[in-house]
Motif scaffolding. Structure first.
Motif, mmCIF file in Angstrom:
data_model
loop_
_atom_site.group_PDB
_atom_site.id
_atom_site.type_symbol
_atom_site.label_atom_id
_atom_site.label_comp_id
_atom_site.label_asym_id
_atom_site.label_seq_id
_atom_site.Cartn_x
_atom_site.Cartn_y
_atom_site.Cartn_z
ATOM 1 N N HIS A 1 49.922 81.119 34.238
ATOM 2 C CA HIS A 1 49.975 81.012 35.700
ATOM 3 C C HIS A 1 48.928 79.998 36.156
ATOM 4 N N PHE A 2 49.387 78.923 36.745
ATOM 5 C CA PHE A 2 48.480 77.878 37.237
ATOM 6 C C PHE A 2 48.432 77.876 38.758
ATOM 7 N N ASP A 3 47.240 77.635 39.306
ATOM 8 C CA ASP A 3 47.104 77.316 40.720
ATOM 9 C C ASP A 3 46.279 76.030 40.772
ATOM 10 N N LEU A 4 46.932 74.937 41.044
ATOM 11 C CA LEU A 4 46.270 73.626 40.948
ATOM 12 C C LEU A 4 45.700 73.161 42.281
ATOM 13 N N TYR A 5 45.656 74.063 43.264
ATOM 14 C CA TYR A 5 45.205 73.681 44.608
ATOM 15 C C TYR A 5 43.845 73.002 44.580
ATOM 16 N N ARG A 6 42.942 73.515 43.763
ATOM 17 C CA ARG A 6 41.573 72.994 43.751
ATOM 18 C C ARG A 6 41.319 71.918 42.706
ATOM 19 N N LEU A 7 42.385 71.437 42.127
ATOM 20 C CA LEU A 7 42.237 70.355 41.159
ATOM 21 C C LEU A 7 41.711 69.112 41.874
ATOM 22 N N HIS A 8 40.639 68.518 41.349
ATOM 23 C CA HIS A 8 40.086 67.341 42.022
ATOM 24 C C HIS A 8 40.829 66.077 41.622
ATOM 25 N N ASN A 9 41.200 66.044 40.353
ATOM 26 C CA ASN A 9 41.826 64.850 39.808
ATOM 27 C C ASN A 9 42.961 65.310 38.884
ATOM 28 N N PRO A 10 44.156 64.742 39.029
ATOM 29 C CA PRO A 10 45.295 65.189 38.219
ATOM 30 C C PRO A 10 45.019 65.184 36.718
ATOM 31 N N ILE A 11 44.120 64.301 36.274
ATOM 32 C CA ILE A 11 43.852 64.197 34.837
ATOM 33 C C ILE A 11 43.241 65.489 34.282
ATOM 34 N N GLU A 12 42.596 66.270 35.171
ATOM 35 C CA GLU A 12 41.995 67.547 34.734
ATOM 36 C C GLU A 12 43.030 68.480 34.122
ATOM 37 N N VAL A 13 44.267 68.339 34.568
ATOM 38 C CA VAL A 13 45.318 69.217 34.080
ATOM 39 C C VAL A 13 45.650 68.886 32.619
ATOM 40 N N GLU A 14 45.462 67.649 32.255
ATOM 41 C CA GLU A 14 45.596 67.231 30.854
ATOM 42 C C GLU A 14 44.556 67.951 30.017
ATOM 43 N N GLN A 15 43.330 68.031 30.592
ATOM 44 C CA GLN A 15 42.227 68.660 29.878
ATOM 45 C C GLN A 15 42.455 70.161 29.678
ATOM 46 N N LEU A 16 43.270 70.753 30.549
ATOM 47 C CA LEU A 16 43.630 72.167 30.366
ATOM 48 C C LEU A 16 44.595 72.326 29.191
ATOM 49 N N GLY A 17 45.115 71.219 28.717
ATOM 50 C CA GLY A 17 46.010 71.250 27.557
ATOM 51 C C GLY A 17 47.401 71.739 27.900
ATOM 52 N N ILE A 18 47.841 71.441 29.103
ATOM 53 C CA ILE A 18 49.102 72.012 29.588
ATOM 54 C C ILE A 18 50.290 71.684 28.680
ATOM 55 N N ARG A 19 50.312 70.508 28.119
ATOM 56 C CA ARG A 19 51.467 70.136 27.289
ATOM 57 C C ARG A 19 51.504 70.893 25.961
ATOM 58 N N ASP A 20 50.320 71.297 25.479
ATOM 59 C CA ASP A 20 50.270 72.053 24.224
ATOM 60 C C ASP A 20 50.727 73.494 24.421
ATOM 61 N N LEU A 21 50.836 73.922 25.682
ATOM 62 C CA LEU A 21 51.229 75.311 25.948
ATOM 63 C C LEU A 21 52.728 75.503 25.857
ATOM 64 N N LEU A 22 53.453 74.393 25.808
ATOM 65 C CA LEU A 22 54.912 74.466 25.854
ATOM 66 C C LEU A 22 55.511 74.853 24.510
ATOM 67 N N GLU A 23 55.436 76.128 24.189
ATOM 68 C CA GLU A 23 56.028 76.603 22.944
ATOM 69 C C GLU A 23 57.259 77.419 23.275
ATOM 70 N N SER A 24 57.969 77.846 22.236
ATOM 71 C CA SER A 24 59.275 78.469 22.459
ATOM 72 C C SER A 24 59.184 79.748 23.290
ATOM 73 N N GLN A 25 58.010 80.420 23.259
ATOM 74 C CA GLN A 25 57.894 81.691 23.991
ATOM 75 C C GLN A 25 57.178 81.526 25.329
ATOM 76 N N SER A 26 56.929 80.261 25.733
ATOM 77 C CA SER A 26 56.104 80.030 26.926
ATOM 78 C C SER A 26 56.870 80.013 28.229
ATOM 79 N N ILE A 27 56.263 80.638 29.239
ATOM 80 C CA ILE A 27 56.748 80.520 30.611
ATOM 81 C C ILE A 27 55.581 80.010 31.448
ATOM 82 N N LEU A 28 55.777 78.872 32.094
ATOM 83 C CA LEU A 28 54.729 78.278 32.929
ATOM 84 C C LEU A 28 55.088 78.470 34.396
ATOM 85 N N LEU A 29 54.183 79.074 35.150
ATOM 86 C CA LEU A 29 54.385 79.317 36.575
ATOM 87 C C LEU A 29 53.314 78.500 37.302
#
Ligand code: ADP
Ligand code: MG
Length: 151
Positions: free
Chosen positions: A75-103
């Motif tokens: 569960h992500f809430d990106l409201y307070r993200l200062h810079n979009p690149i920070e989301v890369e640092q959260l490793g969001i793309r590595d979370l995409l596995e077969s059992q993953s649900i991203l909200l």
């Protein structure tokens, strides 16, 4: 498809029902103003997946993780993200596995750094307690989930 809810409980039961048809991997974007009910909806989804603990809004942590029903829910809430690149640092793309649900609340704050959604859940405030919830499929998986939901 579109659902009108008259209070928080109705929004949660809409989410509860959607939970029944969720499959992984799946990404849902949440669109709506502060206080529209995005986190409330996600709470209903998690309840629908039999998660019984506390569902905190990841306003400051940006992400909360839940393991339920063989799914890994992020569960992500990106409201307070200062810079979009920070989301890369959260490793969001590595979370995409077969059992993953991203909200993802406030996906637009992550710009091009977040993967595309299967479903967009758009919540519009009609008055104090009334909401219109639009569920819009963006992929074959999304279509499949929403067809089952509205059947
Ligand atoms: P967001 O995550 O979109 O900022 P929240 O889910 O945190 O919003 O807050 C929504 C607020 O609106 C809660 O205080 C909730 O009780 C209230 N509310 C009133 N009516 C509804 C409704 N029909 N659906 C969802 N929330 C509602
Ligand atoms: Mg929220």
């Amino acid at each position: 498809m579109s659902v009108k809810t008259a209070n928080e409980e109705e929004t949660q039961s809409c989410a509860n029902k959607l939970a029944t048809y969720l499959r992984a991997p799946c990404i849902i974007y949440f669109d709506g103003l502060l206080g529209a009910g995005k986190t409330t909806f996600i709470r209903g989804l998690l309840r629908g997946l039999n998660f019984t603990g506390r569902v905190k809004s990841p306003t400051y942590t940006l992400m909360e993780t839940y393991d339920v029903n063989l799914f890994s829910i992020y569960h992500f809430d990106l409201y307070r993200l200062h810079n979009p690149i920070e989301v890369e640092q959260l490793g969001i793309r590595d979370l995409l596995e077969s059992q993953s649900i991203l909200l993802i609340e406030w996906p637009e704050k992550g710009k091009d750094f977040i993967p595309l959604p299967d479903i967009i859940c758009k919540i519009v405030i009609k008055n104090t307690n009334a909401r219109e919830i639009d569920l819009i499929a963006q992929s074959d998986i999304g279509n499949c989930i929403l067809e089952n939901y509205s059947r």
